[in-house]
Scaffold this active site. Structure first.
Site, PDB file in Angstrom:
ATOM      1  N   HIS A 160       0.657   5.288   1.147  1.00  7.60           N
ATOM      2  CA  HIS A 160      -0.077   6.311   1.894  1.00  7.60           C
ATOM      3  C   HIS A 160      -0.038   7.624   1.104  1.00  7.60           C
ATOM      4  CE1 HIS A 160      -0.009   4.262   5.951  1.00  7.60           C
ATOM      5  NE2 HIS A 160       0.982   3.625   5.370  1.00  7.60           N
ATOM      6  N   HIS A 184       0.836  -1.209   0.000  1.00  2.00           N
ATOM      7  CA  HIS A 184       0.000   0.000   0.000  1.00  2.00           C
ATOM      8  C   HIS A 184       0.865   1.251   0.000  1.00  2.00           C
ATOM      9  CE1 HIS A 184       0.708  -1.063   4.232  1.00  2.00           C
ATOM     10  NE2 HIS A 184       0.698   0.236   4.465  1.00  2.00           N
TER      11      HIS A 184
HETATM   12  P1  AMP Z   1       1.379   0.689   7.509  1.00  2.00           P
HETATM   13  O1  AMP Z   1       1.879   1.160   8.857  1.00  2.00           O
HETATM   14  O2  AMP Z   1       2.129   1.322   6.369  1.00  2.00           O
HETATM   15  O3  AMP Z   1       1.314  -0.821   7.421  1.00  2.00           O
HETATM   16  O4  AMP Z   1      -0.061   1.275   7.392  1.00  2.00           O
HETATM   17  C1  AMP Z   1      -1.244   0.546   7.503  1.00  2.00           C
HETATM   18  C2  AMP Z   1      -2.357   1.529   7.624  1.00  2.00           C
HETATM   19  O5  AMP Z   1      -3.580   0.832   7.459  1.00  2.00           O
HETATM   20  C3  AMP Z   1      -2.442   2.234   8.981  1.00  2.00           C
HETATM   21  O6  AMP Z   1      -2.274   3.635   8.783  1.00  2.00           O
HETATM   22  C4  AMP Z   1      -3.838   1.888   9.496  1.00  2.00           C
HETATM   23  O7  AMP Z   1      -4.470   2.975  10.120  1.00  2.00           O
HETATM   24  C5  AMP Z   1      -4.566   1.472   8.232  1.00  2.00           C
HETATM   25  N1  AMP Z   1      -5.631   0.517   8.414  1.00  2.00           N
HETATM   26  C6  AMP Z   1      -5.604  -0.645   9.105  1.00  2.00           C
HETATM   27  N2  AMP Z   1      -6.778  -1.288   9.004  1.00  2.00           N
HETATM   28  C7  AMP Z   1      -7.576  -0.514   8.222  1.00  2.00           C
HETATM   29  C8  AMP Z   1      -8.919  -0.626   7.737  1.00  2.00           C
HETATM   30  N3  AMP Z   1      -9.691  -1.693   8.049  1.00  2.00           N
HETATM   31  N4  AMP Z   1      -9.405   0.355   6.951  1.00  2.00           N
HETATM   32  C9  AMP Z   1      -8.636   1.417   6.637  1.00  2.00           C
HETATM   33  N5  AMP Z   1      -7.381   1.578   7.056  1.00  2.00           N
HETATM   34  C10 AMP Z   1      -6.845   0.630   7.838  1.00  2.00           C
END
Ligand code: AMP
Ligand code: ZN
Length: 138
Positions: free
Chosen positions: A104, A102
């Site tokens: 951001h 993903h």
């Molecule tokens: P990372 O730290 O790069 O793995 O970011 C993962 C992101 O996913 C975090 O910023 C979380 O807030 C977000 N996240 C986790 N679960 C969900 C969800 N069900 N819907 C939307 N965002 C999510």
């Protein structure tokens, strides 16, 4: 399409978990981060499961960045921001918590109170050695 049954983002792709979608096409999906750094914080993912950017194909990486470039200006505009950061965490120690590739998109504005990374002043004599090690390692 490869999906992982335990992966949160695969569940979003399958519609098993809800999300606030902002963009979707055949291969990619973008939705609001549920714990935003700032309003409008969006995640862009390939629908196909892979653990991180290094485990995607070059074509998929290109397509992912294309979606980022396509939607980021609108995100910025619609949340009254003026700029944005793109963030990609790879590996647990970088802060990656969801192991589905993903990107951001984090809207930013002047004086938003967010801190960028703090730069260090280091001994410049170290640079040639570090650069050489990396070059040789490639
Ligand atoms: P990372 O730290 O790069 O793995 O970011 C993962 C992101 O996913 C975090 O910023 C979380 O807030 C977000 N996240 C986790 N679960 C969900 C969800 N069900 N819907 C939307 N965002 C999510
Ligand atoms: Zn997944």
């Amino acid at each position: 399409m490869t999906l992982d049954k335990d992966c949160v983002f695969c569940k979003i792709v399958k519609g098993e978990l809800p999300s606030y979608k902002v963009y979707e096409d055949e291969k990619y999906l973008a939705f609001l981060d549920i714990h935003p750094i700032l309003a409008g914080h969006t995640l862009v993912i390939p629908k196909e499961h892979s653990q991180d950017l290094l485990h995607t194909s070059p074509a998929e990486r290109d397509g992912l960045l294309e979606v980022v470039a396509k939607i980021a200006p609108t995100i910025v505009k619609e949340v009254n921001a003026t700029a944005f950061n793109i963030g990609i965490n790879i590996g647990r120690d970088s802060g990656q918590v969801v192991f589905h590739t993903h990107v951001h998109i984090i809207p930013r504005r002047h004086d938003d109170g967010m801190m960028n990374w703090k730069h260090q002043t280091v001994n410049e004599a170290e640079f040639p050695r570090i650069a050489e090690r990396i070059r040789k390692g490639l």
